[in-house]
Design an enzyme around this catalytic site. Structure first.
Site, PDB file in Angstrom:
ATOM      1  N   TYR A 127       0.806  -1.217   0.000  1.00 29.96           N
ATOM      2  CA  TYR A 127       0.000   0.000   0.000  1.00 29.96           C
ATOM      3  C   TYR A 127       0.842   1.271   0.000  1.00 29.96           C
ATOM      4  O   TYR A 127       1.645   1.509   0.909  1.00 29.96           O
ATOM      5  CB  TYR A 127      -0.917  -0.021   1.220  1.00 29.96           C
ATOM      6  N   SER A 139       1.036  -7.822   1.472  1.00 30.40           N
ATOM      7  CA  SER A 139       0.007  -6.898   1.913  1.00 30.40           C
ATOM      8  C   SER A 139      -0.900  -6.533   0.738  1.00 30.40           C
ATOM      9  O   SER A 139      -1.551  -7.391   0.170  1.00 30.40           O
ATOM     10  CB  SER A 139       0.648  -5.671   2.561  1.00 30.40           C
ATOM     11  N   GLN A 140      -0.944  -5.242   0.325  1.00 35.58           N
ATOM     12  CA  GLN A 140      -1.728  -4.898  -0.853  1.00 35.58           C
ATOM     13  C   GLN A 140      -1.286  -5.735  -2.058  1.00 35.58           C
ATOM     14  O   GLN A 140      -2.115  -6.213  -2.845  1.00 35.58           O
ATOM     15  CB  GLN A 140      -1.586  -3.418  -1.189  1.00 35.58           C
ATOM     16  N   ASP A 164      -0.588  -9.631  13.491  1.00 33.66           N
ATOM     17  CA  ASP A 164      -0.767  -8.605  12.469  1.00 33.66           C
ATOM     18  C   ASP A 164      -1.962  -7.716  12.817  1.00 33.66           C
ATOM     19  O   ASP A 164      -3.094  -8.192  12.910  1.00 33.66           O
ATOM     20  CB  ASP A 164      -0.987  -9.286  11.114  1.00 33.66           C
ATOM     21  N   HIS A 168       2.759  -7.378  10.836  1.00 33.11           N
ATOM     22  CA  HIS A 168       2.500  -7.260   9.404  1.00 33.11           C
ATOM     23  C   HIS A 168       3.753  -7.467   8.549  1.00 33.11           C
ATOM     24  O   HIS A 168       3.636  -7.649   7.342  1.00 33.11           O
ATOM     25  CB  HIS A 168       1.864  -5.906   9.102  1.00 33.11           C
TER      26      HIS A 168
END
Length: 321
Positions: A91, A186-187, A272, A302
């Site tokens: 992100y 993640s993203q 996370d 994370h």
């Protein structure tokens, strides 16, 4: 840090009902067809870099609406097509400077790193791809841009870019189109789920701590941003809850995971606070692949497994490609 979700034994069986639009497949088939009709041939440019043992090139390809999207290609010197890893970014990160990520190329793969349109100013060394589409009122960030309709939502454009990058990569003479893997953290993990579901040319997928899964639970329970952007939006636009979650159902990683048939290696971290472990397990437990595995990092947040997970990915990918 503390554990942020259900105990691991409950996570392994966590398979919630997640809303799925009746026209999910038609929406994405139409979206991709419209953009493919506007696509032009990918363009490669050499890059000035001190790196001499690998080839680094600047790729421009057609994404959503035929719009130009940038990527770095880093690859070994080779006279034959090579297996390829397409990577998507976390992100608000960008593709950075040329040669910034060398591991996959050093391991013998063509590495394609997609810039995320409109992002690239939150961490790292920047991005180079604008998003030329405006938005109605939104919370700062990307999670609520165009969120009132699946037609205008930000991730419609990003997921289309991701799928059309597979088209572009398969056209390159040094890419073995039968062996294209997608990955990201993640993203980037959420984008890789979408790409693996939307493009039959993806042979394997490796989503790390994937974001953008089980939106309803994530928005209600995740203590950290970026999901809290949607919470903030709904706190102000009180009458749009049903409309917003109807839009998000077209972009939910759980619904994409259901459609993946290629081998998949997930990772998840139980401390996370950005991506709830239950949202990752929701996607994993719904995954349509007969060859799906998940690495669990019990005492990590994370950041997940980082280099340890990359070593696991490299081992796993070698066994399948």
């Amino acid at each position: 840090m503390t554990f942020t979700d259900l105990p691991l034994d409950q996570l392994r069986s966590f398979r919630p009902d997640v809303a799925e639009p009746a026209d999910f497949d038609d929406f994405w088939a139409r979206t991709l067809a419209e953009s493919r009709a506007l696509a032009t041939a990918p363009q490669l440019q050499p890059v000035a870099t001190p790196i001499t043992q690998l080839i680094v090139e600047d790729l421009t390809f057609s994404g959503y609406g035929g719009e130009p999207i940038r990527a770095w290609i880093t690859r070994p010197h080779s006279d034959s097509p090579l297996p390829t890893v397409v990577e998507y970014i976390g992100y608000n990160g960008g593709r950075g400077v040329p040669g910034e990520r060398l591991q996959w190329a050093a391991a013998g793969y063509v590495h394609v790193l997609m810039d995320t349109r409109g992002q690239g100013s939150g961490w790292g060394t920047g991005g180079d791809t604008p998003d030329p589409h405006g938005s109605d009122g939104s919370v700062p960030g990307f999670m609520t841009r165009g969120i009132r309709s699946p037609e205008t939502y930000f991730y419609r454009r990003v997921f289309t870019d991701a799928a059309l990058l597979i088209d572009a990569a398969a056209q390159l003479p040094f890419v073995d189109a039968r062996r294209i893997s997608v990955t990201g953290g993640s993203q980037g993990g959420g984008i890789s789920l979408a790409a693996a579901a939307l493009h039959p040319g993806v042979s394997t997928a490796m989503p790390d701590v994937p974001f953008l899964c089980h939106f309803r639970r994530s928005v209600e329970l995740t203590p950290e941003h970026p999901f809290k952007e949607i919470e903030r939006y709904l706190a102000v636009r009180r009458g749009t809850v049903d409309e917003v979650f109807a839009t998000l159902s077209y972009f939910d990683g759980v619904n994409f995971a259901r459609r993946i048939s290629a081998p998949v290696l997930f990772s998840v971290a139980l401390m996370d606070a950005v991506v709830l472990p239950s949202s990752v397990f929701a996607a994993f437990n719904h995954c349509g692949s007969a060859d799906a595995e998940i690495e669990v990092y019990e005492f990590n947040g994370h950041e997940g497994g980082q280099s340890v997970q990359w070593l696991r990915q490299a081992e796993w990918l070698t066994a399948r490609l």
